[in-house]
Design an enzyme around this catalytic site. Sequence first.
Site, PDB file in Angstrom:
ATOM      1  N   LYS A 172       0.778  -1.183  -0.099  1.00 51.06           N
ATOM      2  CA  LYS A 172      -0.069   0.246  -0.031  1.00 51.06           C
ATOM      3  C   LYS A 172       0.873   1.257   0.126  1.00 51.06           C
ATOM      4  O   LYS A 172       2.118   1.156   0.344  1.00 51.06           O
ATOM      5  CB  LYS A 172      -0.779  -0.137   1.204  1.00 51.06           C
ATOM      6  CG  LYS A 172      -2.056   0.854   0.953  1.00 51.06           C
ATOM      7  CD  LYS A 172      -3.262   0.265   0.457  1.00 51.06           C
ATOM      8  CE  LYS A 172      -4.422   0.855   0.101  1.00 51.06           C
ATOM      9  NZ  LYS A 172      -5.764  -0.023  -0.287  1.00 51.06           N
ATOM     10  N   ASP A 218      -6.996   4.113  -4.681  1.00 49.56           N
ATOM     11  CA  ASP A 218      -7.837   3.795  -3.481  1.00 49.56           C
ATOM     12  C   ASP A 218      -8.459   5.231  -3.112  1.00 49.56           C
ATOM     13  O   ASP A 218      -8.640   6.272  -4.001  1.00 49.56           O
ATOM     14  CB  ASP A 218      -6.657   3.512  -2.243  1.00 49.56           C
ATOM     15  CG  ASP A 218      -7.223   3.068  -1.079  1.00 49.56           C
ATOM     16  OD1 ASP A 218      -7.769   1.745  -1.067  1.00 49.56           O
ATOM     17  OD2 ASP A 218      -7.437   3.774   0.040  1.00 49.56           O
TER      18      ASP A 218
HETATM   19  N1  GLU Z   1      -7.148   0.076  -2.912  1.00 44.41           N
HETATM   20  C1  GLU Z   1      -7.916  -1.040  -3.384  1.00 44.41           C
HETATM   21  C2  GLU Z   1      -8.065  -2.104  -2.099  1.00 44.41           C
HETATM   22  O1  GLU Z   1      -8.072  -1.616  -0.998  1.00 44.41           O
HETATM   23  C3  GLU Z   1      -7.474  -1.740  -4.908  1.00 44.41           C
HETATM   24  C4  GLU Z   1      -6.326  -2.043  -4.672  1.00 44.41           C
HETATM   25  C5  GLU Z   1      -5.596  -2.620  -6.277  1.00 44.41           C
HETATM   26  O2  GLU Z   1      -6.644  -2.593  -6.892  1.00 44.41           O
HETATM   27  O3  GLU Z   1      -4.447  -2.845  -6.168  1.00 44.41           O
HETATM   28  O4  GLU Z   1      -8.087  -2.959  -2.355  1.00 44.41           O
END
Ligand code: GLU
Length: 445
Positions: free
Chosen positions: A125, A165
Site C-alpha cells: 500500500k 484508493d
Molecule cells: N485500493 C484497493 C483495495 O483496497 C484496490 C487495490 C488494487 O487494485 O491494487 O483493495
Amino acid sequence: MYDLESFIGDLKRRNPSQDEFIQAVEEVVASVIDVVNENPQYIRNKILERISEPDRVISFKVEWEDDSGDVQVNRGYRVQFNNALGPYKGGLRFHSSVTLGSLKFLGFEQTFKNALTSLPMGGGKGGSDFSPRGKSDAEILRFCRSFMTELYKYIGPDTDVPAGDIGVGGREIGFLYGQYKRIKGENTGVLTGKGPGWGGSLIRPEATGFGTMYFADNILGNIGDSIRGKRIAVSGFGNVAWGAVMKATQLGAKVVTISGPDGYILDEDGINTPEKTAFMLQLRASNNDIVKPYAQRFKAQFVPGRKPWEVPVDMAFPCAIQNELSLEDAKTLVSNGCKYVIETSNMGVCADAAQYLIDKRITLAPGKAANAGGVAVSGLEMSQNAQHLFWTKEEVDSRLKHIMSEIHASCVREGVEDDGYINYVKGANIAGFKKVADAMCQLGY
Ligand code: GLU
C-alpha cells in the site's frame, strides 16, 4: 505457544502510535492464534512475527508547485508488506489522514485480501498526506508527476503494482502512469486502474462496488434469500460507493443513502437512475468532497454532520474509510432491524462495534473479503497486460463473480461456528492467513 496479549504487547512496543496497524493485526491474530498454536510448522517458522512486519517501508519527499506559484511539500510512502504470493499489490491513498501507521494497516490487510482472491499477488500500500480536496486539476497533475518521479524507482510490473484508493481514481492513475511512461518509456502493467483506452481493464472502476454486492448476494443465497428487495444504507460517495449503488440497483435492491464529510443524503426514492449515479462521479470530479449538492439536484434530504447509520435499513455497507462505523452506530443499526453489515471500506467497522455485531449474531462481512473485487479485477488487468490482450466486459464480470463466490465459500468453510453462525471475520482471516503462511514456510527465510 502464543498468547494474544503478550504478542500484541510486543507489537505495540515495536510500533508506537500506530493504532490502526495494531487494530488490524490484533483482529487477524485473534482469529488465527489457535490455528498457529496447533501447527508446529507455523510456530517453528515464526510466522506471526514475520507476517506482522512489512518487508520494506519507503518514505520520500514530494515537492510540487501550487497554482499561486508557492512550493508545497508532502510526504509519500510505499509499504511493501509481503510478497510471498506474488508482486506487491495494493492501492495508493491520497488523503490528509495518511500516516505510516495507516498505510501499514492497509498493507497488512491487503496481504490477506489478495490471498483470498487466489490470484498471485502479494500485499502493499502507498500514498501521501496530500489531499485533493479543493485542489485544481493542474495542481493534482503536478503533485502526481512529482510523486511518480520518486515512486518509479521502487515499482515494476513483476515487483510492485500500485493502483487507486481513496483520492486516487482514473484521473490520478492517468497522471501517474503518464509520468511513469515519460521516465521509463515502457508500456507495462505497472499500475492498475488504467483507462480502458490505454491498457486498463473493463469493469475495474466498478469492481469493488460490484464485488461487494456479489459477496452480499452470496451471503444471502447461502440462507435461501437474496439481495432483491433489500433496503440498503451506503456511506461515502466515491468510486466504491458508486459501483455498489449501481450493482445493488441492478440486483433489485434499493440504496437510500450516500454520505460525505459534510453529512448524508437520504433519498427515499432510491439512488437508482443513471442520472443519479452519474452525478456521484461529478461530485468526485469537483474535488470539493461534499455530497450536499445531490440533495438540491434530486430533491432528496440532506442531513448535515451526521452518518447514515441512523436510517432504518436491512443492510449497511460502509464504503468510505476505516473506523467509520462506531459501537454506537452498530447499536442503532441493530435496534432499527439491520441484520447485515458488509464492510466495504478497509476496516470500516471499529473493533468494539465488530465484536458487538458478532456477539449479537448479526452477519458481519470483513472488508478483506467483501471489498476484494477491486484488487481481483486489478489482478485480471495484470493478466491482460501480460498477454497484451483486452477482455470483454462479460469475461471480466464473470471472473469477478466467480472469484467473489470462491472467497465466500472459503469464509464459510473456515468461519462456521458451533451454533451455525458464520463468523465471516474469522473465516476470512483464517483462509487468507493459511495461504500466506504456507507460502512463507515453503519459501524459507
Ligand atoms: N485500493 C484497493 C483495495 O483496497 C484496490 C487495490 C488494487 O487494485 O491494487 O483493495
